[in-house]
Design an enzyme around this catalytic site. Structure first.
Site, PDB file in Angstrom:
ATOM      1  N   LEU A 181       4.788  -2.810 -25.181  1.00  0.00           N
ATOM      2  CA  LEU A 181       4.182  -2.080 -26.293  1.00  0.00           C
ATOM      3  C   LEU A 181       5.144  -2.116 -27.471  1.00  0.00           C
ATOM      4  O   LEU A 181       6.111  -1.333 -27.525  1.00  0.00           O
ATOM      5  CB  LEU A 181       3.878  -0.634 -25.867  1.00  0.00           C
ATOM      6  CG  LEU A 181       2.829  -0.508 -24.748  1.00  0.00           C
ATOM      7  CD1 LEU A 181       2.734   0.926 -24.273  1.00  0.00           C
ATOM      8  CD2 LEU A 181       1.472  -1.008 -25.235  1.00  0.00           C
ATOM      9  N   GLU A 182       4.884  -3.011 -28.411  1.00  0.00           N
ATOM     10  CA  GLU A 182       5.808  -3.232 -29.509  1.00  0.00           C
ATOM     11  C   GLU A 182       5.552  -2.325 -30.703  1.00  0.00           C
ATOM     12  O   GLU A 182       6.150  -2.499 -31.761  1.00  0.00           O
ATOM     13  CB  GLU A 182       5.759  -4.711 -29.922  1.00  0.00           C
ATOM     14  CG  GLU A 182       6.154  -5.630 -28.776  1.00  0.00           C
ATOM     15  CD  GLU A 182       6.145  -7.099 -29.140  1.00  0.00           C
ATOM     16  OE1 GLU A 182       6.095  -7.406 -30.351  1.00  0.00           O
ATOM     17  OE2 GLU A 182       6.189  -7.930 -28.225  1.00  0.00           O
ATOM     18  N   ASN A 183       4.652  -1.334 -30.521  1.00  0.00           N
ATOM     19  CA  ASN A 183       4.357  -0.391 -31.597  1.00  0.00           C
ATOM     20  C   ASN A 183       4.751   1.025 -31.217  1.00  0.00           C
ATOM     21  O   ASN A 183       4.188   1.992 -31.714  1.00  0.00           O
ATOM     22  CB  ASN A 183       2.871  -0.454 -31.956  1.00  0.00           C
ATOM     23  CG  ASN A 183       2.486  -1.814 -32.517  1.00  0.00           C
ATOM     24  OD1 ASN A 183       2.877  -2.164 -33.621  1.00  0.00           O
ATOM     25  ND2 ASN A 183       1.740  -2.586 -31.747  1.00  0.00           N
TER      26      ASN A 183
END
Length: 575
Positions: free
Chosen positions: A400-402
Site C-alpha cells: 500500500l504505497e498511499n
C-alpha cells in the site's frame, strides 16, 4: 511498483455453466477448417507432432499434475492413445512444443472421445486458437488452423478437458506445415543426486547438445524448468523418498525423460522448519494481473527460479471500507486467449506441486485500501481470508504505497493469521522512504507484527538519494545503496531472515534504480559475509539475509529471465 495505469474492473467468476452458455451461439457440432494452400515457393507441409499416436506412451508430451497416461483401449488407430483425467483443480492439459517457421500456415487436428475436450495452439505470435467439443461419445476429429508471427519459431500444441469432468481420450494428434530448423534433443544422461536437505533435493546431469533448457520431474509432475544442468527441488517433506527424472527441450520439442533417480530427504534440524515452507533463501517476483507492455504470462508459466510469487494486485472494494476484491483482469484474460479465475486457481495448484508458494499482493502504486478503524480491520481480515481460501493463496503481501495505519492493519493481519494458521506468509513491499526511520508508519507496522512477519521486500528503486545507516548519503543504483539501506532495517530491529533486496527486473520496469543482477549478488555477499562490498562496508554481517525480490516476473520474462536465473543460482550457492 508499476507505472500508472487505468483502474481495472474485474469480470465476475466464470463457472462451467456460464462457459457453456457463452459458447451456445457457436455450433454445437464442430466446424472443420480446411488447411490453407501453401503459397508458391513455401516449404511443403510435414507432420511436426512427435508421437501423435501415443504409440510410445507419453514420450514427447507433458501432462499437468500427472493427469495423463497411455492406454490401449479405446484407441482411434494403432495400439495406443492418451487418457487424461481432470480434477477439480486441474483441467488435465497435455502439451507438446514444436519448431515452426515464421509467417507460415499450419493445420492441426486430433481425434478425441469424451466430454468437454479442447485442442489449441499457444505462442503462435498472431492469434492463439482453440476448438472444442462438449460431447464425443465416439471418436470425433477436432481441427483448426493458424498462421505464425513474423518472429515465431515454436508453438505449443495442447489438449485439455474441463475441471471435474470425466477422463477424456485423444489419438492421432497432427500438426501439418513447414518444420523448423532444429531437431528434438537427445535424452539426458548422468542424472544424479548432488545434495539433500530436510526439504529439498539438488540434482545434476550431463549437458545435451542442442538443448536450450531442461524439464525436471518429480514422479510424473514437472516441478522445474531450468537453462543449466542442475536444479534444486524445494518444498519437500523430511525423511521421504522421491523419484526424479529430467528431459531436454528446445524449439523443436521435448525429449523423452532420463532414467530416474531416487533421493531421500533428511530429518528436520533441532529447531524445526519454517512453518511457511519457504527455503532459507528466497527469490520473490511479482506477477502481473494486467497488461502493461511486458510479457503477459499464465501463472503456471512462471519458472521455478522463483520460490515465492506475489500476484498483483487485490484492490479496494469501494462499497465497504477495508474490503478487498480480486479476479483475473479482463484485459489479461483476452491477451491470454481466455484466462479465467478457474485457470488461475488450477495454476496455483500446479505451482504448489512444484514447491512454489503464491501470495496475494494488496494495493500497488494506485492501491487505495483503507484500514483505519476496528470495523475496516475486521472487513479487511474477512475479505482477505476469503480470497486466500478461495484461490489457494499461501499468504498476503502489503504493498500500500498511499499510507498505512500500523495499529489497525496489524490487527487485521493478526486476524487473518488466526484464521489461516502458522503457515501463512506475510510480506511487505514498502518504498525506500517508508523504511528510513523506525518512526515511519510502514516500519512501525513491520515491527508491530515482527513475530508473524515473513519478509520485507523494500523497493530499492524510484528513490533518488537516501541516507544509509552510517548517516552518509548514497545514490541509488549501486552496491552501496543496497547495503546501506538494508542496514537501516537490520539495525532498526528486523531479523536478517526478514530482509530481502527489492530491485527492478529491467530498466523499463521502474523509473530509476535498475542494477544488473550481479550487483545484487555482490550486495547479498556483502551483507551476509562482508565480501564484494563497495566503498561502504557494514560494521557487522548478517549471514541469514533472506534473498531478493523483483518487480516483476513479467519484465524479467522480456529479458529471458536474466535476473531470476542469476540471483536464484547465487542464493542457492550461499552458505
Amino acid at each position: 511498483m508499476e507505472p500508472p495505469r487505468p483502474r481495472k474492473t474485474h469480470a465476475p467468476r466464470r463457472y462451467l455453466t456460464a462457459l457453456l452458455a457463452a459458447c451456445a451461439l457457436a455450433s454445437a457440432s464442430l466446424v472443420t477448417l480446411a488447411a490453407p494452400a501453401p503459397a508458391a515457393g513455401t516449404a511443403a507441409a510435414a507432420e511436426l507432432i512427435v508421437n501423435g499416436g501415443f504409440e510410445s506412451g507419453l514420450s514427447g508430451w507433458t501432462c499437468s499434475g500427472g493427469s495423463g497416461s497411455a492406454t490401449g483401449n479405446p484407441v482411434h488407430s494403432g495400439a495406443g492413445a492418451l487418457k487424461a483425467a481432470p480434477t477439480g483443480g486441474d483441467n488435465a492439459r497435455c502439451s507438446q512444443t514444436v519448431a515452426v517457421r515464421p509467417d507460415s500456415a499450419y493445420t492441426m487436428s486430433a481425434w478425441v472421445q469424451g466430454s468437454y475436450i479442447y485442442l489449441g495452439a499457444s505462442g503462435t505470435g498472431t492469434t492463439d486458437v482453440s476448438t472444442w467439443t462438449s460431447s464425443a461419445p465416439t471418436w470425433q476429429q477436432l481441427t483448426t488452423s493458424f498462421r505464425t508471427g513474423a518472429n515465431t519459431t515454436s508453438v505449443t500444441i495442447h489438449l485439455n478437458g474441463w475441471y471435474g469432468q470425466p477422463a477424456y481420450y485423444a489419438d492421432d494428434v497432427s500438426l501439418l506445415g513447414p518444420g523448423g530448423s532444429t531437431t528434438i534433443p537427445a535424452v539426458p544422461t548422468g542424472l544424479a543426486v548432488t545434495g539433500t536437505t530436510a526439504r529439498s533435493v539438488t540434482l545434476g546431469w550431463a549437458a545435451v547438445p542442442g538443448a536450450t533448457g531442461y524439464d525436471v520431474y518429480r514422479a510424473d509432475t514437472k516441478v522445474a524448468t531450468v537453462a543449466g544442468t542442475s536444479a534444486e527441488v524445494a518444498g519437500l517433506t523430511p525423511q521421504t523418498a522421491y523419484t526424479f527424472s529430467v528431459a531436454a527441450t528446445n524449439s523443436a520439442g521435448t525429449s523423452a525423460r532420463s532414467a530416474p533417480v531416487t533421493a531421500t530427504t533428511g530429518p528436520d534440524g533441532p529447531t524445526g522448519q519454517d512453518p511457511t515452507g519457504l527455503p532459507k533463501r528466497v527469490m520473490t517476483g511479482y506477477w502481473h494481473n494486467f497488461v502493461n507492455g511486458s510479457t503477459a504470462l499464465r501463472l503456471r508459466d512462471v519458472p521455478a527460479s522463483y520460490n515465492l510469487v506475489a500476484v498483483a494486485f487485490a484492490e479496494a472494494d469501494r462499497s465497504r471500507w477495508g474490503a478487498i476484491t480480486f479476479g483475473v483482469d479482463p484485459g489479461l484474460s483476452t491477451a491470454l486467449g481466455g484466462y479465467t479465475n478457474a485457470d488461475l486457481k488450477a495454476d496455483i495448484a500446479t505451482m504448489h506441486a512444484r514447491g512454489q508458494k503464491v501470495i496475494l499482493s494488496v494495493g500497488g502504486e494506485l492501491g487505495a485500501v483503507w484500514v483505519g478503524d476496528d470495523a475496516s480491520a475486521a472487513t479487511f481480515a474477512s475479505t482477505a481470508t476469503g480470497l486466500l481460501r478461495e484461490y489457494g493463496f499461501d499468504g498476503i503481501d502489503i504493498d500500500l504505497e498511499n499510507g498505512v495505519s500500523p495499529t489497525y492493519l496489524a490487527t487485521a493481519l493478526r486476524a487473518v493469521r488466526a484464521q489461516i494458521g502458522t503457515s501463512l506468509i506475510i510480506t511487505m513491499a514498502p518504498q525506500t522512504l517508508d523504511m528510513q526511520s523506525t518512526q515511519a508508519a510502514y516500519f512501525q507496522l513491520a515491527l508491530t507484527i515482527k513475530d508473524i512477519l515473513t519478509i520485507v521486500h523494500m523497493q530499492y528503486y524510484n528513490s533518488g538519494t537516501m541516507f544509509g545507516c552510517d548517516q552518509n548519503l548514497y545514490a541509488q543504483g549501486g552496491v552501496d545503496f543496497l547495503t546501506a539501506q538494508a542496514c537501516l532495517q537490520l539495525q532498526g530491529g528486523l531479523r536478517p531472515d526478514q530482509v530481502a533486496l527489492g530491485v527492478p527486473a529491467t530498466g523499463r520496469a521502474a523509473g530509476s534504480g535498475y542494477v544488473p543482477p550481479g550487483v545484487v549478488d555482490n550486495a547479498l555477499d556483502c551483507l551476509a559475509q562482508g565480501t564484494s562490498c563497495g566503498s561502504y562496508r557494514p560494521t557487522s554481517t548478517w549471514p541469514t539475509i533472506r534473498g531478493a525480490m523483483t518487480w516483476s516476473i513479467n519484465w524479467d520474462a522480456t529479458a529471458g529471465y536474466a535476473l531470476a536465473d542469476t540471483i536464484s543460482a547465487h542464493l542457492r550457492s550461499m552458505p
